[in-house]
Design a protein around this motif. Structure first.
Motif, PDB file in Angstrom:
ATOM      1  N   TYR A 187       8.271  -2.951  -4.408  1.00 57.56           N
ATOM      2  CA  TYR A 187       8.454  -1.927  -5.347  1.00 57.56           C
ATOM      3  C   TYR A 187       9.094  -0.699  -4.829  1.00 57.56           C
ATOM      4  O   TYR A 187      10.017  -0.114  -5.702  1.00 57.56           O
ATOM      5  N   VAL A 188       9.352  -0.497  -3.647  1.00 55.98           N
ATOM      6  CA  VAL A 188      10.047   0.586  -3.018  1.00 55.98           C
ATOM      7  C   VAL A 188      11.476   0.361  -2.927  1.00 55.98           C
ATOM      8  O   VAL A 188      12.122  -0.744  -2.323  1.00 55.98           O
ATOM      9  N   HIS A 189      12.356   1.087  -3.709  1.00 52.06           N
ATOM     10  CA  HIS A 189      14.102   0.715  -3.743  1.00 52.06           C
ATOM     11  C   HIS A 189      14.493   1.878  -3.237  1.00 52.06           C
ATOM     12  O   HIS A 189      15.324   2.589  -3.921  1.00 52.06           O
ATOM     13  N   LEU A 190      14.356   2.240  -1.685  1.00 56.24           N
ATOM     14  CA  LEU A 190      15.175   3.175  -1.085  1.00 56.24           C
ATOM     15  C   LEU A 190      16.369   2.704  -0.155  1.00 56.24           C
ATOM     16  O   LEU A 190      16.925   3.685   0.369  1.00 56.24           O
ATOM     17  N   GLY A 191      16.454   1.562   0.036  1.00 61.17           N
ATOM     18  CA  GLY A 191      17.352   1.065   0.845  1.00 61.17           C
ATOM     19  C   GLY A 191      16.870  -0.228   1.427  1.00 61.17           C
ATOM     20  O   GLY A 191      16.482  -1.286   0.712  1.00 61.17           O
ATOM     21  N   LYS A 192      16.641  -0.352   2.905  1.00 63.57           N
ATOM     22  CA  LYS A 192      16.309  -1.372   3.533  1.00 63.57           C
ATOM     23  C   LYS A 192      14.908  -1.644   3.229  1.00 63.57           C
ATOM     24  O   LYS A 192      13.898  -0.649   3.891  1.00 63.57           O
ATOM     25  N   ALA A 193      14.319  -2.781   2.651  1.00 64.02           N
ATOM     26  CA  ALA A 193      12.904  -2.930   2.547  1.00 64.02           C
ATOM     27  C   ALA A 193      12.057  -2.862   4.010  1.00 64.02           C
ATOM     28  O   ALA A 193      10.947  -2.834   4.042  1.00 64.02           O
ATOM     29  N   GLU A 194      12.844  -3.780   4.954  1.00 61.85           N
ATOM     30  CA  GLU A 194      12.300  -3.958   6.256  1.00 61.85           C
ATOM     31  C   GLU A 194      11.795  -2.541   7.090  1.00 61.85           C
ATOM     32  O   GLU A 194      10.992  -2.755   7.754  1.00 61.85           O
ATOM     33  N   SER A 195      12.627  -1.431   6.654  1.00 65.09           N
ATOM     34  CA  SER A 195      12.342  -0.254   7.167  1.00 65.09           C
ATOM     35  C   SER A 195      10.990   0.367   6.825  1.00 65.09           C
ATOM     36  O   SER A 195      10.428   1.319   7.391  1.00 65.09           O
ATOM     37  N   LEU A 196      10.347  -0.055   5.648  1.00 71.31           N
ATOM     38  CA  LEU A 196       9.333   0.550   5.186  1.00 71.31           C
ATOM     39  C   LEU A 196       8.126   0.159   5.907  1.00 71.31           C
ATOM     40  O   LEU A 196       7.759  -0.938   6.021  1.00 71.31           O
ATOM     41  N   VAL A 197       7.245   1.042   6.265  1.00 66.10           N
ATOM     42  CA  VAL A 197       6.107   0.791   7.074  1.00 66.10           C
ATOM     43  C   VAL A 197       4.791   1.090   6.101  1.00 66.10           C
ATOM     44  O   VAL A 197       4.820   2.061   5.591  1.00 66.10           O
ATOM     45  N   VAL A 198       4.022  -0.262   6.157  1.00 64.98           N
ATOM     46  CA  VAL A 198       2.792  -0.131   5.337  1.00 64.98           C
ATOM     47  C   VAL A 198       1.621   0.193   6.218  1.00 64.98           C
ATOM     48  O   VAL A 198       1.359  -0.945   6.863  1.00 64.98           O
ATOM     49  N   THR A 199       0.824   0.962   6.101  1.00 66.42           N
ATOM     50  CA  THR A 199      -0.657   0.875   6.541  1.00 66.42           C
ATOM     51  C   THR A 199      -1.693   0.817   5.665  1.00 66.42           C
ATOM     52  O   THR A 199      -1.774   1.493   4.818  1.00 66.42           O
ATOM     53  N   ILE A 200      -2.571   0.002   6.086  1.00 67.84           N
ATOM     54  CA  ILE A 200      -3.639  -0.214   5.280  1.00 67.84           C
ATOM     55  C   ILE A 200      -5.089  -0.219   5.997  1.00 67.84           C
ATOM     56  O   ILE A 200      -5.261  -0.627   7.087  1.00 67.84           O
ATOM     57  N   ASP A 201      -6.012   0.869   5.498  1.00 71.30           N
ATOM     58  CA  ASP A 201      -7.255   1.130   6.207  1.00 71.30           C
ATOM     59  C   ASP A 201      -8.193   1.186   5.194  1.00 71.30           C
ATOM     60  O   ASP A 201      -8.160   2.021   4.295  1.00 71.30           O
ATOM     61  N   PRO A 202      -9.364   0.444   5.521  1.00 71.72           N
ATOM     62  CA  PRO A 202      -9.452  -0.591   6.345  1.00 71.72           C
ATOM     63  C   PRO A 202      -8.839  -1.839   6.246  1.00 71.72           C
ATOM     64  O   PRO A 202      -8.462  -2.146   4.969  1.00 71.72           O
ATOM     65  N   LEU A 203      -8.823  -2.730   7.097  1.00 68.23           N
ATOM     66  CA  LEU A 203      -8.262  -3.989   7.058  1.00 68.23           C
ATOM     67  C   LEU A 203      -8.997  -4.876   6.066  1.00 68.23           C
ATOM     68  O   LEU A 203     -10.188  -4.526   5.856  1.00 68.23           O
ATOM     69  N   GLU A 204      -8.260  -5.855   5.414  1.00 65.98           N
ATOM     70  CA  GLU A 204      -8.894  -6.890   4.293  1.00 65.98           C
ATOM     71  C   GLU A 204     -10.278  -7.212   5.108  1.00 65.98           C
ATOM     72  O   GLU A 204     -11.294  -7.565   4.284  1.00 65.98           O
ATOM     73  N   ALA A 205     -10.583  -7.669   6.176  1.00 63.60           N
ATOM     74  CA  ALA A 205     -11.755  -8.373   6.783  1.00 63.60           C
ATOM     75  C   ALA A 205     -13.118  -7.311   6.644  1.00 63.60           C
ATOM     76  O   ALA A 205     -14.000  -7.729   6.440  1.00 63.60           O
ATOM     77  N   ARG A 206     -12.568  -5.957   6.595  1.00 61.80           N
ATOM     78  CA  ARG A 206     -13.701  -4.864   6.777  1.00 61.80           C
ATOM     79  C   ARG A 206     -13.771  -4.183   5.289  1.00 61.80           C
ATOM     80  O   ARG A 206     -14.523  -3.480   5.259  1.00 61.80           O
ATOM     81  N   ARG A 207     -13.063  -4.640   4.401  1.00 60.95           N
ATOM     82  CA  ARG A 207     -13.340  -3.815   3.141  1.00 60.95           C
ATOM     83  C   ARG A 207     -14.637  -4.615   2.201  1.00 60.95           C
ATOM     84  O   ARG A 207     -14.542  -5.605   2.181  1.00 60.95           O
ATOM     85  N   LYS A 208     -15.085  -3.498   1.810  1.00 59.79           N
ATOM     86  CA  LYS A 208     -16.481  -3.870   1.026  1.00 59.79           C
ATOM     87  C   LYS A 208     -16.440  -3.097  -0.308  1.00 59.79           C
ATOM     88  O   LYS A 208     -15.919  -2.212  -0.488  1.00 59.79           O
ATOM     89  N   SER A 209     -16.956  -3.913  -1.293  1.00 60.86           N
ATOM     90  CA  SER A 209     -17.002  -3.239  -2.796  1.00 60.86           C
ATOM     91  C   SER A 209     -17.746  -1.833  -2.642  1.00 60.86           C
ATOM     92  O   SER A 209     -18.819  -1.574  -2.010  1.00 60.86           O
ATOM     93  N   GLY A 210     -17.145  -0.838  -2.995  1.00 66.93           N
ATOM     94  CA  GLY A 210     -17.871   0.415  -3.236  1.00 66.93           C
ATOM     95  C   GLY A 210     -17.450   1.385  -2.224  1.00 66.93           C
ATOM     96  O   GLY A 210     -17.465   2.792  -2.365  1.00 66.93           O
ATOM     97  N   GLU A 211     -16.660   0.909  -1.129  1.00 70.87           N
ATOM     98  CA  GLU A 211     -16.019   1.633  -0.174  1.00 70.87           C
ATOM     99  C   GLU A 211     -14.703   2.027  -0.401  1.00 70.87           C
ATOM    100  O   GLU A 211     -14.124   1.585  -1.613  1.00 70.87           O
ATOM    101  N   TYR A 212     -14.019   2.680   0.186  1.00 67.34           N
ATOM    102  CA  TYR A 212     -12.417   3.128  -0.049  1.00 67.34           C
ATOM    103  C   TYR A 212     -11.598   2.520   0.842  1.00 67.34           C
ATOM    104  O   TYR A 212     -11.858   2.233   1.839  1.00 67.34           O
ATOM    105  N   VAL A 213     -10.339   2.460   0.051  1.00 64.63           N
ATOM    106  CA  VAL A 213      -9.230   1.753   1.015  1.00 64.63           C
ATOM    107  C   VAL A 213      -8.119   2.612   0.839  1.00 64.63           C
ATOM    108  O   VAL A 213      -7.977   3.506  -0.239  1.00 64.63           O
ATOM    109  N   LYS A 214      -7.406   3.038   2.021  1.00 62.57           N
ATOM    110  CA  LYS A 214      -6.189   3.811   1.972  1.00 62.57           C
ATOM    111  C   LYS A 214      -4.750   3.151   2.261  1.00 62.57           C
ATOM    112  O   LYS A 214      -4.998   2.379   3.366  1.00 62.57           O
TER     113      LYS A 214
END
Length: 117
Positions: free
Chosen positions: A58-85
């Motif tokens: 989705y991001v078209h600013l230059g090099k895609a490998e320079s984009l750092v994506v941080t997901i909190d909480p990770l997939e194993a700890r995500r539950k319905s009704g909680e928040y993901v950032k």
């Protein structure tokens, strides 16, 4: 001729600075939109790999490998009704001569949060 020789470098430096500021502002706005679109996948229960791949496509600013994506909480700890950032970070380089050697390149960051369905 002398006046032009004295003022032209200053004018060019000013114009390049304005362009650099516009590039950083565009990157910030683009990352905010990308973070909102990316976090929706996390809210729908998609995997971390899917979320990261979507953000890099989705991001078209230059090099895609320079984009750092941080997901909190990770997939194993995500539950319905909680928040993901999702936080996106991207370094934006300068085009203005000499400024890149004096100042560090700005790192633009944006994040978004959504409730998991």
């Amino acid at each position: 001729m002398t006046e032009l020789a004295l003022m032209l470098p200053l004018l060019l430096f000013l114009v390049c600075g304005i362009v650099d500021f516009g590039r950083v502002l565009y990157a910030y706005l683009h990352l905010n939109l990308a973070a909102q679109e990316t976090v929706r996948l996390g809210g729908l229960g998609r995997s971390d790999a899917d979320i990261t791949a979507f953000a890099r496509n989705y991001v078209h600013l230059g090099k895609a490998e320079s984009l750092v994506v941080t997901i909190d909480p990770l997939e194993a700890r995500r539950k319905s009704g909680e928040y993901v950032k999702v936080t996106l970070r991207y370094p934006v380089g300068y085009i203005t001569p000499l400024v890149g050697g004096l100042l560090p390149a700005p790192v633009v960051a944006a994040d978004s949060t959504i409730r998991v369905e």
